[in-house]
Design an enzyme around this catalytic site. Structure first.
Site, PDB file in Angstrom:
ATOM      1  N   ASP A  90      13.900  -3.605  73.133  1.00  0.00           N
ATOM      2  CA  ASP A  90      13.097  -3.871  71.935  1.00  0.00           C
ATOM      3  C   ASP A  90      11.790  -3.112  71.885  1.00  0.00           C
ATOM      4  O   ASP A  90      11.160  -3.055  70.846  1.00  0.00           O
ATOM      5  CB  ASP A  90      12.781  -5.371  71.854  1.00  0.00           C
ATOM      6  N   HIS A 120      -6.898   4.316  39.953  1.00  0.00           N
ATOM      7  CA  HIS A 120      -7.612   5.253  39.083  1.00  0.00           C
ATOM      8  C   HIS A 120      -9.106   5.310  39.361  1.00  0.00           C
ATOM      9  O   HIS A 120      -9.788   6.209  38.884  1.00  0.00           O
ATOM     10  CB  HIS A 120      -7.368   4.881  37.614  1.00  0.00           C
ATOM     11  N   ASP A 141      -3.637   0.697  39.145  1.00  0.00           N
ATOM     12  CA  ASP A 141      -5.047   0.344  39.159  1.00  0.00           C
ATOM     13  C   ASP A 141      -5.481  -1.006  39.730  1.00  0.00           C
ATOM     14  O   ASP A 141      -4.677  -1.870  40.038  1.00  0.00           O
ATOM     15  CB  ASP A 141      -5.626   0.542  37.765  1.00  0.00           C
ATOM     16  N   VAL A 201     -13.038  13.173  30.610  1.00  0.00           N
ATOM     17  CA  VAL A 201     -13.778  13.761  29.490  1.00  0.00           C
ATOM     18  C   VAL A 201     -14.149  15.213  29.803  1.00  0.00           C
ATOM     19  O   VAL A 201     -14.004  16.107  28.967  1.00  0.00           O
ATOM     20  CB  VAL A 201     -15.034  12.912  29.181  1.00  0.00           C
ATOM     21  N   ASP A 244     -17.394   8.171  39.751  1.00  0.00           N
ATOM     22  CA  ASP A 244     -16.257   8.143  38.832  1.00  0.00           C
ATOM     23  C   ASP A 244     -15.006   8.518  39.611  1.00  0.00           C
ATOM     24  O   ASP A 244     -15.035   9.474  40.389  1.00  0.00           O
ATOM     25  CB  ASP A 244     -16.483   9.175  37.709  1.00  0.00           C
ATOM     26  N   ARG A 276     -16.372  -3.752  27.734  1.00  0.00           N
ATOM     27  CA  ARG A 276     -16.700  -4.935  28.548  1.00  0.00           C
ATOM     28  C   ARG A 276     -18.018  -5.606  28.147  1.00  0.00           C
ATOM     29  O   ARG A 276     -18.823  -6.001  28.999  1.00  0.00           O
ATOM     30  CB  ARG A 276     -16.779  -4.560  30.034  1.00  0.00           C
TER      31      ARG A 276
HETATM   32  C1  GDG Z   1     -10.724   5.427  34.576  1.00  0.00           C
HETATM   33  C2  GDG Z   1     -11.623   5.912  35.719  1.00  0.00           C
HETATM   34  C3  GDG Z   1     -10.405   8.096  35.652  1.00  0.00           C
HETATM   35  C4  GDG Z   1     -13.606   8.350  25.227  1.00  0.00           C
HETATM   36  N1  GDG Z   1     -14.265   8.149  24.091  1.00  0.00           N
HETATM   37  C5  GDG Z   1     -13.368   8.279  23.114  1.00  0.00           C
HETATM   38  C6  GDG Z   1     -12.139   8.572  23.660  1.00  0.00           C
HETATM   39  N2  GDG Z   1     -12.304   8.602  24.981  1.00  0.00           N
HETATM   40  C7  GDG Z   1     -11.244   8.880  25.955  1.00  0.00           C
HETATM   41  C8  GDG Z   1     -11.469  10.219  26.594  1.00  0.00           C
HETATM   42  C9  GDG Z   1     -10.792  10.050  27.950  1.00  0.00           C
HETATM   43  C10 GDG Z   1     -10.888   8.558  28.208  1.00  0.00           C
HETATM   44  O1  GDG Z   1     -11.258   7.934  26.995  1.00  0.00           O
HETATM   45  C11 GDG Z   1     -11.979   8.229  29.258  1.00  0.00           C
HETATM   46  O2  GDG Z   1     -11.474   8.543  30.497  1.00  0.00           O
HETATM   47  P1  GDG Z   1     -12.397   8.758  31.789  1.00  0.00           P
HETATM   48  O3  GDG Z   1     -11.567   9.346  32.833  1.00  0.00           O
HETATM   49  O4  GDG Z   1     -13.514   9.639  31.428  1.00  0.00           O
HETATM   50  O5  GDG Z   1     -12.994   7.322  32.166  1.00  0.00           O
HETATM   51  P2  GDG Z   1     -12.486   5.759  32.359  1.00  0.00           P
HETATM   52  O6  GDG Z   1     -12.156   5.145  31.052  1.00  0.00           O
HETATM   53  O7  GDG Z   1     -13.577   5.090  33.106  1.00  0.00           O
HETATM   54  O8  GDG Z   1     -11.134   5.802  33.261  1.00  0.00           O
HETATM   55  C12 GDG Z   1     -11.775   7.422  35.631  1.00  0.00           C
HETATM   56  C13 GDG Z   1      -9.489   7.486  34.622  1.00  0.00           C
HETATM   57  O9  GDG Z   1      -9.425   6.081  34.770  1.00  0.00           O
HETATM   58  C14 GDG Z   1      -8.078   8.057  34.743  1.00  0.00           C
HETATM   59  O10 GDG Z   1      -7.541   7.866  36.004  1.00  0.00           O
HETATM   60  O11 GDG Z   1     -10.589   9.471  35.337  1.00  0.00           O
HETATM   61  O12 GDG Z   1     -12.560   7.883  36.700  1.00  0.00           O
HETATM   62  O13 GDG Z   1     -12.892   5.289  35.649  1.00  0.00           O
HETATM   63  O14 GDG Z   1      -9.457  10.437  27.875  1.00  0.00           O
HETATM   64  O15 GDG Z   1     -10.889  11.196  25.780  1.00  0.00           O
HETATM   65  N3  GDG Z   1     -11.045   8.782  22.928  1.00  0.00           N
HETATM   66  C15 GDG Z   1     -11.153   8.692  21.588  1.00  0.00           C
HETATM   67  N4  GDG Z   1     -12.326   8.383  21.001  1.00  0.00           N
HETATM   68  C16 GDG Z   1     -13.438   8.167  21.702  1.00  0.00           C
HETATM   69  O16 GDG Z   1     -14.491   7.879  21.131  1.00  0.00           O
HETATM   70  N5  GDG Z   1     -10.072   8.910  20.845  1.00  0.00           N
END
Ligand code: GDG
Length: 726
Positions: A679, A164, A140, A376, A371, A310
């Site tokens: 070369d 990512h 990342d 999610v 994104d 953040r």
């Molecule tokens: C970056 C990139 C890319 C969320 N709320 C809760 C919770 N979560 C978990 C979800 C999911 C993760 O957090 C969020 O992942 P995302 O992919 O949606 O978004 P970013 O954090 O921005 O991640 C993104 C990712 O990296 C991977 O490469 O997809 O585009 O921005 O797994 O389940 N988990 C729990 N409670 C919550 O309230 N336990």
């Protein structure tokens, strides 16, 4: 095979303190789960920041020891580093730039320096643990400079990098004053992965335009190494989400929540608090939907989960206020005692609660403005055991490329979002099943575990391809063999290129006159009656004659147009065709010059060259392919060759080629020992034209058809000296 070192900004762990000391809780993030199977195997380790500032050495020691038991190594950051490197350059410069929020980009030299220093800190930590044969996998945007820092310290190591978040279009990337250093940092890796084809394409375009490296499909040829870029969308741990969805803690929670919602349909929204996630627009669209469809009031609620993130960054604080305000406005505008339009929670939940939200919701509305992937939405699909439910998904999420069975929307188009929400809420169950089924199948097939396996497999494949392309160094044992064969041979052909091979390059091409050392080397070698010494060069006959005619060597000038024996006159190659061909070829090339801005025609005495290095990427490739086949159609019957080289299309007589002349000399002499040294690209023709038994040596780095390589002109001279000393 060595160990694998995984590196990311954050370690996949939460550190908590209780009376007994520090406790380490594995985090449940997708990456942590996916790599969990790897980083705990053998000696593998995960290096990263433990997530809080620890000041005292004794505490750091305790944490280091605790983490070591979990196969992790910490990089401790000071509060100032967190502020400038992480919250600063990473999240206020790179994050907005890479998500196309150019208005939020902060251009601060101080933050850049902190970013560099922190990357150096990570690199040093990795180098402490690095052993020969290890693989390093860097993750990342916070660590873009690390691959190059590692490469400089250990040129041969295997490095993979995965980004990512999106990689922006060149038009945005070029705004960053540190763009070149960032690209060079990434190019330190052997294999660079992105979630989507578009991200990869944008990266390649920036590499080409800003760093000037050419690429072929997804392979970038640096001076000394091949780098492969790839699109590799990240999957989820499907079984974990599918099983969690039907577990008793989830079922129990779901029942409770369902009771509170009654018969109301639930639309789910889950994101970290981030302007890239499009939360305000989603709220505005929900407002519009309720306004235009009053029959849905009291019938549908939005379950809005916003996970704090953040919050020390000003733009995130503003966003929080905006979301709070919008929720307040909508709830006060439509709400009733018996119905709340938006259930808003600003916190994170344990997995069973999240799972219950996924199961409970009739629709998931995931509409980021941008994104990298978005996990999610994938988790929602995996958490639907009865295959009902509808996913409304932004076109701007990387996952939209895979989940084409979702209802895709433009997250800036409020009306489209409101209409799509209505469509989702009224979709017949059978249709829902059809869509969910297709998406479940694809997510089940390509999980986070496959992603990890593929990444590592591809990285190893790139490494082996590099080795195949690398020309073998002329190691002492091989040189000894060469000398042995030279010594026992009776007729030897020695073909030597001049510039870059016998003398170093000089800014002034007329300043490369042979020095004393070279003169005496050539003199001695040429005097040996067994040797047929040929200098074969692209230089003009006059210059070569002036510099070398006094030596016992045969001279070949201008890639084979002129040849000269010792004490004889220059001879024009009799196979040269008459120059009339040029007229026709010039007309054809000029037709392309007119249609292709940035291209131009170079006239050489015996060749015409169309250059397209400065032409817009894409257009240049398109036109050059057309010109290449156009010229081939007309020219090849006339003993002319058309060559499609590095940003050039060249047409010239067959006879003008070092390979043609080398082959002729070889056939005529039938030597029992052949040595060819060169070369550049034109020497490749010489190497290719000679039999496999010949000693062909490339001078310098890079892919070559030669059998072996030597470092530079000095190494060439040393080799020639060893021949002379035999
Ligand atoms: C970056 C990139 C890319 C969320 N709320 C809760 C919770 N979560 C978990 C979800 C999911 C993760 O957090 C969020 O992942 P995302 O992919 O949606 O978004 P970013 O954090 O921005 O991640 C993104 C990712 O990296 C991977 O490469 O997809 O585009 O921005 O797994 O389940 N988990 C729990 N409670 C919550 O309230 N336990």
């Amino acid at each position: 095979m060595g160990k694998t070192i995984i590196v990311s900004n954050r370690l996949p762990v939460r550190i908590e303190r209780n009376q007994e000391g520090y406790r380490f809780k594995a985090s449940e993030g997708g990456l942590a789960t996916g790599l969990g199977s790897i980083y705990k195997e053998g000696n593998n380790i995960w290096i990263g920041w433990p997530g809080a500032a620890f000041e005292e050495d004794s505490v750091k020691g305790e944490i280091t020891a605790g983490l070591a038991r979990e196969s992790m190594k910490p990089v401790f950051l000071t509060p100032q580093e967190v502020d400038e490197y992480y919250l600063g350059f990473s999240n206020q410069t790179l994050w907005p730039a890479f998500h196309y929020f150019v208005q939020y980009i902060r251009y601060s030299e101080e933050m850049w320096r902190a970013y560099e220093a922190a990357n150096r800190k990570f690199a040093n930590r990795i180098l402490e643990s690095l052993e020969p044969g290890d693989i390093v996998w860097v993750h990342d945007y916070q660590l873009l400079l690390v691959p190059r820092m590692l490469r400089q310290a250990q040129p041969d190591i295997t490095i993979g990098f995965f980004q990512h978040i999106p990689f922006p279009s060149y038009e945005v990337f070029r705004m960053l004053p540190w763009r070149r250093a960032l690209l060079d940092g990434m190019l330190g890796a052997d294999y660079v992965g992105f979630h989507t084809y578009d991200d990869m394409r944008h990266f390649l375009s920036s590499v080409h335009r800003l760093a000037g490296y050419d690429y072929n499909r997804n392979e970038i040829q640096l001076e000394d190494r091949l780098v492969v870029a790839d699109s590799l969308p990240m999957g989820i741990d499907y079984e974990k989400f599918a099983q969690n969805a039907v577990s008793s803690p989830t079922e129990e929670r779901m029942e409770r929540y369902r009771k509170s919602f009654g018969a109301t349909q639930v639309v789910l929204s889950v994101d970290r608090l981030d302007y890239s996630k499009g939360i305000p627009k989603r709220l505005q669209a929900f407002d519009l939907f309720l306004e235009q469809n009053p029959q849905y009031q009291e019938k549908v609620s939005l379950l809005l989960i916003v996970v704090p993130s953040r919050d020390a960054v000003p733009s995130y604080q503003e966003l929080k206020e905006e979301v709070d305000q919008l929720v307040g406005q909508i709830n006060s505008k439509y709400g009733r005692i018996s119905w709340t339009p938006i259930h808003y929670f600003y916190r994170s939940y344990p997995l069973p609660a999240l799972s219950a939200f996924y199961r409970l919701s009739d629709v998931a509305m995931i509409t980021p403005l941008r994104d990298g992937m978005n996990l999610v939405c994938k988790e929602y699909i995996a958490s639907r055991p009865h295959k009902t439910g509808v996913l409304v998904l932004s076109e701007m999420a990387g996952s939209a490329k895979e989940l084409s069975d979702a209802l895709l929307v433009n997250p800036n188009d409020l009306q489209a979002m409101a209409d799509t929400l209505k469509k989702a809420l009224t979709m017949p169950k059978e249709e829902q099943r059809q869509h969910i089924e297709v998406m479940q199948q694809s997510l089940q097939k390509y999980t986070i575990f496959n992603w990890v396996e593929l990444f590592i497999g591809n990285l190893q494949w790139v490494k082996s391809k590099q080795h195949r392309l690398d020309t073998l160094q002329l190691a002492p044992s091989r040189q000894a063999q060469l000398l042995k064969e030279y010594q026992k041979s009776a007729t030897r052909l020695l073909l030597l290129d001049y510039d870059g091979t016998l003398v170093p390059f000089h800014i002034d091409p007329l300043a490369c006159k042979p020095d004393e050392e070279l003169n005496s080397l050539l003199q001695e070698l040429g005097n040996d009656p067994k040797n047929h010494l040929v200098i074969i060069s692209g230089r003009k006959a006059d210059t070569l004659g002036e510099w070398l005619a006094h030596l016992p060597v045969k001279l070949v000038a201008e890639h084979g147009i002129w040849t000269k024996e010792k004490d004889a006159d220059w001879q024009l190659n009799p196979e040269l065709v008459q120059p009339e061909w040029k007229e026709e070829a010039r007309k054809i090339i000029n037709f392309y010059v007119d249609r292709t801005p940035g291209s131009f025609l170079e006239e050489k005495r015996h060749a015409l060259v169309w250059h397209y290095r400065k032409v817009e990427k894409g257009l240049g490739e398109l036109r050059s392919a057309e010109l290449n086949s156009h010229l081939k159609h007309f020219m090849e019957q006339q003993r002319l060759q058309v060559l499609h080289g590095n940003h050039v299309v060249e047409v010239k007589p067959n006879a003008v080629n070092k390979g043609t002349i080398a082959q002729k000399l070889h056939q005529k002499l039938e030597p029992d020992f052949t040595l060819a040294l060169g070369d550049d690209r034109t020497d490749e023709d010489t190497f290719a034209s000679l039999p496999e038994t010949a000693y062909t040596l490339k001078v310098g780095k890079g892919a070559s058809r030669a059998r072996y390589s030597v470092e530079d002109y000095q190494a060439v001279r040393n080799l020639l000296k060893s021949l002379q000393d035999l």
